[in-house]
Design a protein around this motif. Structure first.
Motif, PDB file in Angstrom:
ATOM      1  N   SER A 365     -27.844 -79.608  58.512  1.00  0.00           N
ATOM      2  CA  SER A 365     -26.545 -78.940  58.585  1.00  0.00           C
ATOM      3  C   SER A 365     -26.071 -78.384  57.249  1.00  0.00           C
ATOM      4  CB  SER A 365     -25.484 -79.913  59.120  1.00  0.00           C
ATOM      5  OG  SER A 365     -25.844 -80.440  60.377  1.00  0.00           O
ATOM      6  N   THR A 433     -25.235 -85.985  63.094  1.00  0.00           N
ATOM      7  CA  THR A 433     -26.383 -85.126  63.352  1.00  0.00           C
ATOM      8  C   THR A 433     -27.274 -85.658  64.462  1.00  0.00           C
ATOM      9  OG1 THR A 433     -27.706 -86.267  61.666  1.00  0.00           O
ATOM     10  CG2 THR A 433     -26.379 -84.392  60.950  1.00  0.00           C
ATOM     11  N   VAL A 476     -20.670 -76.524  58.836  1.00  0.00           N
ATOM     12  CA  VAL A 476     -21.698 -75.680  59.447  1.00  0.00           C
ATOM     13  C   VAL A 476     -21.293 -74.209  59.421  1.00  0.00           C
ATOM     14  CG1 VAL A 476     -22.657 -77.484  60.885  1.00  0.00           C
ATOM     15  CG2 VAL A 476     -20.697 -76.195  61.707  1.00  0.00           C
ATOM     16  N   ARG A 567     -26.808 -74.420  62.567  1.00  0.00           N
ATOM     17  CA  ARG A 567     -27.605 -75.456  61.912  1.00  0.00           C
ATOM     18  C   ARG A 567     -29.060 -75.233  62.290  1.00  0.00           C
ATOM     19  NH1 ARG A 567     -25.913 -80.903  65.405  1.00  0.00           N
ATOM     20  NH2 ARG A 567     -27.112 -80.426  67.291  1.00  0.00           N
TER      21      ARG A 567
END
Length: 800
Positions: A365, A433, A476, A567
């Motif tokens: 990211s 994530t 992001v 991302r």
């Protein structure tokens, strides 16, 4: 004393005569402990009563110690999954205190070894129980050694809720048992009840500190702890209830002892009241304060460079495609496999229906212009991972995989997104994530199972979906400094005719898929210079070709330049069952849409299509000022007649062709300059009217319009459906500067909802903020965009 019988309870001190006996009339003179018919029954009943009283007096203190240690376990158990830890700590409290009660007649030096042996037995049983429930591999000795070596750091770095495993229960169990042993010995053997309460109270304070801000305030357990301590102190541990400590002494001595006891009690009361008066305000002031989280002082599990940026491993894997990395067995349940998945690009992307589910290795990211990184904060986790709410407009399918590691190295664990349960391996997890690691590293033969919740967005909603904005997605959306001008021009060109977020993402995906070639021998690299060469470098010198690393990184950067939160994901194209090889590794980009979550895209070219030259669809950089396109005069291929002289003088040949062309060109240039000058003056007049005229509310609104116009001029238009706060967040994401755009948004809301309340000082701050932000945004544009900025006619005609 009458008839040789002592007065009161001092009968044991008579000169060598046993006086505990009673004759028929209750007077000493019988043998031994016998009793006559008149007095024996009463003495027997009194003995039973005294024994019962002693037993009752011995109960409150042990019960208080057990309750206080159990409350510490209950407070700590609030950050654990399930009540198992609280029950185990309760067992440690009961065991430690009862061992001390049962061994009270033994020498004091013998009680501790006996209690420690009992603690070892209870701890071993508890560790086996938790290891079995957590399905941890290895024997009891191996699990115990690992828990003893890593218990404290893993407890302080564990993900909440903490699963009761050997390494997360060992420290609370041992601490609870030792607190019970120390408290019982001091309170019951030494008779110092208040001092004996110190170990359980310290254990309770330690539990509160470990929990920190990760649970609600423990007001109820704290009040219960104080109440239990008071009840334990209310009943003396020694002596008869209500007995006078000075009874049996001489009157003068008795009076002196009672006076000293009263003075000591009064002094102790004064000290206690003074301490309460001093400490109570400090304690009351901390009631609403946020506790310190001890986890910030402990470094969580770390990874190496290859795990922080696995994107650079794709080129190496591509050169050795036959290497087996791991083996996978997949079971899918939930929605039927025939349910159509979204088609994020031509011929479907990674999540398309009919294709195997991609196995994810890492989610990247963070991008600083040089390297894409995971940027995760890993926390030790148990089998059950924290559950995040799925996107409301997505279909959730349960996927269970059994993975056996072969040649894959590092610490990252492959798993289908989004993992919910892991068995067979100790893991650390980053919920932001969704990346899993094994802190000990991967080893050949490691086998584990992962149960994941695979989300599939509704493809019918993609075309109209918006992208989120604000601080929660600033990570992001961030574009690092130093973006090459060609990348900015390409992003602006792709976003120019695609207003909807999905249309912009599809345009970037299609451009990359149609103009670039996928090769396995391209060098690794995704910094700005690498991406610039990949996108615009000459083909005969190695440009316009790359691995999935360059395709995914270029998509993510171009997407962020057009206002899309993106991302990069590294993973594998894995069949449902069978080996996964190095050639199956690839990277793909994802875009975040509101209500749909992260949607994958596939910018890779199709195998049967030949890429078109980039120059066919990429507009060249404009020149400033643009050259005048005046057509050259056409010369007729005929012979001009010879001029005839006038009778009275030379013939008038008229204006020459060069003079006509020069005059026309000069007039055209004058018109262009006049038009540009008029636009410049009109733009400046508009800015002055907005910022300098009207009341403070009108000037604040004008400053806000300057900011929104600047965003549109910079290629980041804001929709009318966004609030002022959302626009400010997007402005901050486009260009993080010192100008406080959020304050300007607040002034705009104040002006809109409370007209007439703005002051001249606030208006001046709004004008200054808008000027600083617009100047910084303009300075970040290419030089040709800065030249056209002030003469663009758009702000003059854009609706308000």
């Amino acid at each position: 004393m009458a008839d040789g019988v002592p007065d009161g309870p001092a009968e044991r001190s008579t000169g060598g005569v046993a006086t505990d006996t009673a004759g028929p009339s209750g007077v000493g003179g019988g043998a031994g402990d016998t009793a006559g018919p008149a007095g024996g029954g009463g003495d027997g009943a009194a003995g039973v009563t005294r024994s019962a009283a002693r037993a009752l007096r011995a109960v409150p203190v042990p019960l208080a110690l057990i309750a206080m240690i159990s409350l510490a376990g209950a407070v700590l158990g609030r950050v654990y999954a399930g009540p198992l830890l609280s029950w185990l700590v309760l067992g440690a409290a009961v065991g430690s205190v009862l061992v001390s009660v049962a061994a009270r007649r033994l020498p004091s030096w013998l009680v501790a070894p006996v209690s420690v042996l009992a603690m070892v037995g209870w701890t071993a049983w508890s560790l086996r129980l938790t290891a079995t429930r957590a399905e941890l591999p290895g024997g009891l000795a191996e699990v115990t050694a690992d828990a003893a070596a890593n218990g404290i750091p893993r407890l302080l770095t564990a993900m909440i809720p903490v699963e009761p495993t050997p390494d997360t229960v060992l420290v609370p169990l041992v601490a609870g048992w030792l607190a019970g042993l120390a408290g019982a010995e001091v309170a019951m053997r030494a008779g110092r009840v208040l001092l004996g309460y110190l170990p359980p109270v310290l254990l309770y304070a330690a539990a509160l500190y470990v929990v920190g801000p990760n649970a609600d305030p423990a007001i109820g357990p704290t009040l219960a702890l104080a109440a239990v301590a008071v009840l334990g102190l209310a009943v003396p541990a020694r002596g008869a209830a209500g007995a006078d400590a000075a009874a049996g002494l001489a009157p003068a001595v008795r009076a002196a002892v009672r006076a000293r006891l009263a003075a000591a009690s009064a002094a102790g009361l004064v000290v206690v009241l003074g301490m309460v008066a001093l400490i109570a305000p400090l304690v009351a002031g901390q009631v609403d304060g946020r506790p310190v989280d001890p986890r910030r002082y402990v470094e969580p599990p770390q990874v190496e460079t290859l795990d922080e940026n696995p994107l650079i491993r794709i080129s190496g894997w591509a050169l050795n495609p036959g290497q087996q990395l791991f083996d996978v067995r997949t079971q899918r349940s939930g929605p039927p496999d025939s349910t159509p998945a979204p088609d994020p690009g031509p011929d479907a992307g990674p999540g398309a229906a009919g294709r195997p589910v991609p196995v994810r290795l890492a989610v990247l990211s963070d991008y600083d212009g040089v390297t894409w990184r995971v940027g995760a904060t890993y926390r030790n986790a148990g089998r059950i991972l924290p559950v995040t709410a799925p996107a409301p407009d997505s279909i959730v399918e349960t996927v269970r995989q059994e993975i056996t590691v072969a040649g894959l190295s590092g610490r990252l664990l492959p798993a289908v997104a989004t993992p919910r349960q892991v068995t067979g391996a100790r893991v650390a997890y980053d919920p932001t994530t969704g990346t899993l690691i094994r802190p000990e590293g991967l080893t050949p033969g490691l086998r584990y199972s992962v149960t994941s919740a695979l989300e599939t967005p509704d493809a019918n909603l993609l075309a109209t979906a918006d992208v989120p904005a604000g601080e929660e997605v600033a990570r992001v959306l961030r574009v690092a400094d130093g973006v090459p001008d060609p990348l900015r021009r390409l992003a602006a060109q792709l976003a120019e005719s695609n207003g909807a977020p999905y249309a912009r993402a599809a345009a970037v995906e299609q451009f990359l898929a149609e103009h670039y070639r996928l090769v396995a021998d391209a060098p690794s690299g995704h910094a700005y210079p690498n991406l610039n060469f990949f996108l615009f470098g000459p083909r005969n010198a190695g440009g316009q070709r790359g691995t999935s690393e360059q395709f995914a990184a270029a998509f993510a950067v171009l997407g962020r330049l057009t206002g899309l939160p993106t991302r990069v994901v590294v993973g594998f194209r894995a069949a449902s069952d069978g080996p996964v090889r190095a050639g199956d590794a690839y990277a793909w980009p994802e875009v975040l849409f509101e209500g749909l979550g992260w949607v994958p895209f596939d910018p890779l070219p199709r195998p049967d299509e030949e890429p078109r030259p980039v120059e066919e669809d990429l507009r060249p950089a404009p020149e400033d000022p643009p050259p005048s396109e005046v057509p050259e005069p056409t010369v007729e291929p005929t012979v001009s007649p010879e001029p005839v002289a006038a009778p009275d003088g030379p013939a008038d040949a008229g204006p020459s062709t060069a003079l006509l062309v020069g005059g026309g060109t000069g007039g055209m240039l004058l018109l262009v300059v006049a038009a540009l000058l008029a636009l410049l003056l009109m733009r400046r007049a508009l800015t002055r009217a907005r910022l300098e005229r009207g009341d403070p509310g009108q000037r604040i609104a004008g400053a806000w319009r300057e900011v929104t116009d600047a965003l549109r001029l910079a290629g980041h238009p804001v929709g009318r459906d966004l609030s002022a706060s959302e626009v400010a967040a997007r402005a901050r994401a486009v260009l993080p500067v010192e100008a406080d755009v959020e304050e300007l948004a607040g002034l705009v809301n104040q002006t809109a909802f409370a007209p007439g309340t703005a002051s001249a000082e606030q208006a001046a701050r709004a004008v200054a903020t808008a000027g600083d932000y617009v100047a910084a945004l303009r300075a970040a544009r290419p030089w040709w965009r800065r030249l056209l900025w002030s003469v663009c006619p758009g702000p003059l005609r854009w609706p308000r």
